[in-house]
Motif scaffolding. Structure first.
Motif, PDB file in Angstrom:
ATOM      1  N   ASP A  44     -15.191 -25.506   9.827  1.00  0.00           N
ATOM      2  CA  ASP A  44     -15.893 -25.431   8.541  1.00  0.00           C
ATOM      3  C   ASP A  44     -16.084 -23.978   8.097  1.00  0.00           C
ATOM      4  OD1 ASP A  44     -17.806 -24.534  10.304  1.00  0.00           O
ATOM      5  OD2 ASP A  44     -19.371 -25.937   9.670  1.00  0.00           O
ATOM      6  N   TRP A  45     -15.411 -23.039   8.754  1.00  0.00           N
ATOM      7  CA  TRP A  45     -15.572 -21.620   8.433  1.00  0.00           C
ATOM      8  C   TRP A  45     -15.303 -21.335   6.961  1.00  0.00           C
ATOM      9  CZ3 TRP A  45     -12.221 -17.819   6.595  1.00  0.00           C
ATOM     10  CH2 TRP A  45     -12.702 -16.500   6.676  1.00  0.00           C
TER      11      TRP A  45
ATOM     12  N   ASP B  91     -15.891 -22.997   4.457  1.00  0.00           N
ATOM     13  CA  ASP B  91     -16.979 -23.436   3.586  1.00  0.00           C
ATOM     14  C   ASP B  91     -18.050 -22.366   3.407  1.00  0.00           C
ATOM     15  OD1 ASP B  91     -15.824 -25.948   3.240  1.00  0.00           O
ATOM     16  OD2 ASP B  91     -16.883 -26.813   4.947  1.00  0.00           O
ATOM     17  N   LYS B  92     -18.041 -21.347   4.264  1.00  0.00           N
ATOM     18  CA  LYS B  92     -19.088 -20.324   4.221  1.00  0.00           C
ATOM     19  C   LYS B  92     -19.049 -19.513   2.922  1.00  0.00           C
ATOM     20  CE  LYS B  92     -20.088 -21.508   8.442  1.00  0.00           C
ATOM     21  NZ  LYS B  92     -21.248 -22.396   8.709  1.00  0.00           N
TER      22      LYS B  92
ATOM     23  N   LYS C 133     -21.532 -18.095  -2.574  1.00  0.00           N
ATOM     24  CA  LYS C 133     -21.669 -16.643  -2.419  1.00  0.00           C
ATOM     25  C   LYS C 133     -21.243 -15.925  -3.703  1.00  0.00           C
ATOM     26  CE  LYS C 133     -22.634 -16.479   2.147  1.00  0.00           C
ATOM     27  NZ  LYS C 133     -22.575 -17.900   2.476  1.00  0.00           N
TER      28      LYS C 133
ATOM     29  N   PHE D 287     -19.701 -12.448   7.258  1.00  0.00           N
ATOM     30  CA  PHE D 287     -18.834 -13.566   7.620  1.00  0.00           C
ATOM     31  C   PHE D 287     -18.398 -13.470   9.082  1.00  0.00           C
ATOM     32  CE2 PHE D 287     -18.387 -13.089   3.051  1.00  0.00           C
ATOM     33  CZ  PHE D 287     -18.548 -14.394   2.615  1.00  0.00           C
ATOM     34  N   ASP D 288     -18.475 -14.605   9.771  1.00  0.00           N
ATOM     35  CA  ASP D 288     -18.070 -14.645  11.177  1.00  0.00           C
ATOM     36  C   ASP D 288     -16.583 -14.349  11.325  1.00  0.00           C
ATOM     37  OD1 ASP D 288     -20.615 -15.377  11.981  1.00  0.00           O
ATOM     38  OD2 ASP D 288     -20.175 -17.526  11.816  1.00  0.00           O
TER      39      ASP D 288
END
Length: 213
Positions: free
Chosen positions: A144-145, A147-148, A152, A171-172
């Protein structure tokens, strides 16, 4: 030798007839399946657009309301097509097909949707060659990355939050794979900037891209 000539001639004619028949058969099959292939591509595009722009925010056929990207001398983005969303003829969002050219294994094709207020509506990865189990987490079905990005905004021109955590951003990154998410974040940020600088042209330019995906 003269006895072989008629046989060779006969075989040549048979092969030629066979080739013509096969070519005709292929042409017929292509003709019969062309409409179906086009319809499937259109349906896939509609699904992709509805993933990044909610159906409640538009009442137009986005796949038809589209333009080839206006050029921006201040941007080096590799943009292909822009699909516009409208509600009651009022612009609400745009879905932009673009490319992050600096992925770990090359180009990453993205569909980036941005609302007219500058916030991200959604992002999807369309095509990539990133490492399975590492960089492929940019795919929605793997993680689901992606979707971050939704919701924004760029708060200012030099918004330092728009980077991976390793670079001081919000962000990761992925364990063992920083290049891939870094490339995606960079392109999403640049796409927002492009949209904000060209929003009027994007929504006032007459549709000129047909209905191709």
């Amino acid at each position: 030798m003269s006895e072989l000539t008629p046989a060779i001639s006969k075989n040549s004619k048979i092969l030629a007839l066979f080739a013509i028949t096969c070519t005709a058969a292929v042409a017929v099959v292509q003709l019969l399946t062309a409409d179906r292939i086009e319809l499937q591509a259109q349906q896939q595009l509609i699904r992709q657009l509805n993933q990044v722009i909610t159906t409640s925010s538009h009442d137009n056929e986005m796949f038809r309301d589209c333009i080839l990207a206006p050029k921006d001398s201040n941007s080096d983005l590799l943009i292909d097509v822009i699909y516009r969303a409208r509600l009651n003829n009022t612009p609400t969002a745009a879905a932009i097909k673009t490319v992050a050219p600096d992925g770990y294994s090359g180009n990453i094709e993205l569909l980036i949707a941005i609302n007219t207020d500058g916030s991200v509506s959604g992002v999807r990865t369309l095509l990539h060659k990133e490492t399975p189990g590492l960089g492929d987490k940019i795919e929605r079905r793997k993680s689901d990355w992606i979707d971050k990005f939704s919701g924004k905004k760029l708060l200012e021109e030099n918004d330092n939050r728009w980077a991976v955590i390793k670079d001081g951003g919000m962000f990761d990154q992925f364990t063992g794979a920083t290049i891939t998410p870094r490339a995606v974040v960079k392109t999403v940020r640049k796409t927002i900037d492009y949209f904000q600088n060209n929003q009027d042209r994007i929504f006032t330019t007459a549709s000129n891209c047909g209905v191709e995906p």
